[in-house]
Design a protein around this motif. Structure first.
Motif, short mmCIF file in Angstrom:
data_model
loop_
_atom_site.label_atom_id
_atom_site.label_comp_id
_atom_site.label_asym_id
_atom_site.label_seq_id
_atom_site.Cartn_x
_atom_site.Cartn_y
_atom_site.Cartn_z
N ALA A 158 0.83 -1.21 0.00
CA ALA A 158 0.00 0.00 0.00
C ALA A 158 0.86 1.26 0.00
O ALA A 158 0.51 2.25 -0.65
N VAL A 159 1.97 1.23 0.73
CA VAL A 159 2.87 2.39 0.74
C VAL A 159 3.41 2.66 -0.66
O VAL A 159 3.49 3.81 -1.10
N VAL A 160 3.80 1.60 -1.36
CA VAL A 160 4.27 1.77 -2.73
C VAL A 160 3.17 2.40 -3.59
O VAL A 160 3.43 3.33 -4.37
N ALA A 161 1.94 1.91 -3.44
CA ALA A 161 0.82 2.48 -4.21
C ALA A 161 0.52 3.92 -3.81
O ALA A 161 0.01 4.69 -4.62
N ASP A 162 0.81 4.28 -2.56
CA ASP A 162 0.66 5.68 -2.14
C ASP A 162 1.60 6.59 -2.92
O ASP A 162 1.28 7.74 -3.23
N TYR A 163 2.79 6.07 -3.22
CA TYR A 163 3.84 6.87 -3.84
C TYR A 163 3.87 6.77 -5.37
O TYR A 163 4.15 7.76 -6.05
N LYS A 164 3.60 5.58 -5.92
CA LYS A 164 3.83 5.34 -7.35
C LYS A 164 2.73 4.51 -7.97
O LYS A 164 2.04 3.77 -7.27
N GLN A 165 2.60 4.59 -9.30
CA GLN A 165 1.67 3.74 -10.05
C GLN A 165 2.38 3.19 -11.29
O GLN A 165 3.39 3.70 -11.73
N LEU A 214 -2.65 -2.82 -8.44
CA LEU A 214 -2.86 -1.75 -7.47
C LEU A 214 -2.93 -0.38 -8.15
O LEU A 214 -3.52 0.55 -7.59
N SER A 215 -2.36 -0.25 -9.33
CA SER A 215 -2.43 1.03 -10.04
C SER A 215 -3.85 1.33 -10.52
O SER A 215 -4.16 2.48 -10.85
N LEU A 216 -4.71 0.33 -10.52
CA LEU A 216 -6.09 0.56 -10.95
C LEU A 216 -6.90 1.31 -9.92
O LEU A 216 -7.87 2.00 -10.26
N HIS A 217 -6.53 1.20 -8.63
CA HIS A 217 -7.34 1.79 -7.57
C HIS A 217 -6.44 2.43 -6.49
O HIS A 217 -6.44 2.00 -5.34
#
Length: 422
Positions: A128-135, A340-343
């Motif tokens: 989730a932290v990665v998705a907070d920062y990057k897509q 995760l980049s979808l949402h």
């Protein structure tokens, strides 16, 4: 530490520290399973239990990893990533110490379920932290660094587990797990900032989480990614649950030799993760993912051939096993980033749901291996090849949808570097 900041705003050294901490907590599940693998036959003898019953330890950890993510992801969406992760690490440490005192295999399996749930906090929240920062492609590159770190863990864990078994008997790996948990707890408290601003947090309880998961379930592309990941990991988990008994009983290797083979496979995943990180600067995640899934399917077929022809010897089994583990260095980061980049607006819940689906089928695979027994490599091999071929077939069906998203998820790499040069 509680004030969120953009990842690119950190200094190169600070970014490296964050990646190391995320990679470390992401490996909690690997530590929980891999450290104990060399001790499983000894634990069965000491606790007066069957080998299939002790193999349920792996199943319990995997089930816990799935269930724990369903708790960790949504809670971190509403409370923030950092405090929820710290709570999970505390529970992980306590569970490791309780395992040492387990009087029988039933208690051990129950506590391992709790330990798996605690380890899931590291898995879900790091994603989730990665998705907070990057897509997209950038997220895949960041996740590749986590896989590289994760590739080091089994190398160390399996060898260390064999030595702890030699020194302290079957409970030895759990003493080391407790120490590792404390170390990660300190590193997280000191080195990991909050990544989710308060204005982006999603209020709500169980009902809101279930509503979000319902929306994710109706997203055909997200579910396609999740099921592809689940099938690919079922191949890996068949290896994870069965390899200790197959190598030691079918091929007659020692616990130390098994640890060396296990460590070599993990080194393959590390190298593949580093290669994937570099190739993502030139190729799209879906193209690399397809190559990884194809190699995984071929390796699964190789394991089945070796199992049905034991006269071919140890290396006929060891080589395709190596490929199965190594391909995860490509499959995991690229699939996770695409999903995760979808949402990104509900990254914690999406990461939890994705992880639960991925690990749920893996847990079912280990259960099948346990029922099949340790006298033959065939149950492990059948599970590996069927899962790998189905993963490749599902990805082929999904590829049309992936091509439609290439504009979003396959953008050329930006000039910045996510890790400072050594």
């Amino acid at each position: 530490m509680d004030a969120p900041s953009s990842f690119d705003a950190f200094s190169p050294r600070r970014r490296a520290v964050i990646i190391l901490v995320l990679g470390g907590v992401w490996t909690l599940g690997s530590f929980a399973t891999d450290l104990f693998l060399p001790a499983m036959p000894a634990a069965a003898k000491a606790l007066g239990a069957s080998e299939s019953a002790v193999a349920l330890n792996v199943t319990a950890v995997l089930v816990g990893l799935g269930l724990g993510q369903l708790l960790a992801g949504p809670v971190s969406d509403s409370r923030g990533r950092r405090p929820v992760l710290l709570a999970g690490l505390i529970v992980f440490c306590v569970a490791a110490l309780v395992c040492v005192l387990a009087p029988n295999v039933q208690v051990l399996v129950a506590v391992r379920l709790v330990q798996g749930m605690a380890a899931a906090f590291g898995n879900a929240i790091s994603n989730a932290v990665v998705a907070d920062y990057k897509q997209g492609r950038e997220a895949a590159r960041l996740l590749s660094w986590m896989v590289i770190i994760g590739g080091v863990v089994p190398i160390v864990a399996s060898l260390a587990g064999a030595q702890m078994l030699r020194l302290l008997g079957w409970p030895g790996p759990f003493y080391l797990l407790a120490a590792i948990g404390v170390l990660f707890l300190v590193f997280t408290a000191v080195g990991l900032p909050e990544s989710l601003p308060k204005e982006r947090r999603v209020p709500g309880g169980v009902r809101a989480s279930l509503r979000t998961m319902g929306n994710l379930s109706r997203d055909t592309v997200f579910m396609g990614y999740a099921l592809t990941a689940a099938l690919a990991y079922a191949t890996f988990f068949a290896y994870l649950a069965g390899s200790s008994f197959v190598y030691q009983h079918v091929y007659g290797v020692s616990p130390t030799t098994f640890s060396v083979l296990f460590a070599a496979n993990s080194l393959g995943m590390l190298v593949a993760g580093r290669l994937n990180h570099g190739l993502l600067a030139r190729f799209s995640p879906d193209l690399l993912l397809g190559a990884g899934l194809a190699a995984n399917a071929v390796a699964g077929a190789g394991v089945l051939v070796a199992a049905l022809s034991p006269g071919l010897g140890l290396w006929a089994m060891a080589v395709p096993m190596f490929v199965i583990v190594a391909t995860l260095g490509v499959i995991y980061p690229d699939l996770t980033a695409l999903a995760l980049s979808l949402h990104p607006e509900v990254a914690g819940t999406a990461a939890a749901y994705f992880g639960t689906l991925r690990l749920g089928l893996g847990a079912a695979a280990t259960l099948a291996i346990g029922i099949g027994g340790a006298a033959s490599a065939t149950p492990m091999a059948v599970q590996a090849v069927v899962s790998a071929v189905l993963a490749l077939a599902l990805f082929a069906v999904l590829s049309r949808h992936i091509r439609n998203q290439r504009l979003l998820l396959g953008l050329p790499e930006e000039a910045w570097s996510d890790v400072p040069p050594a």
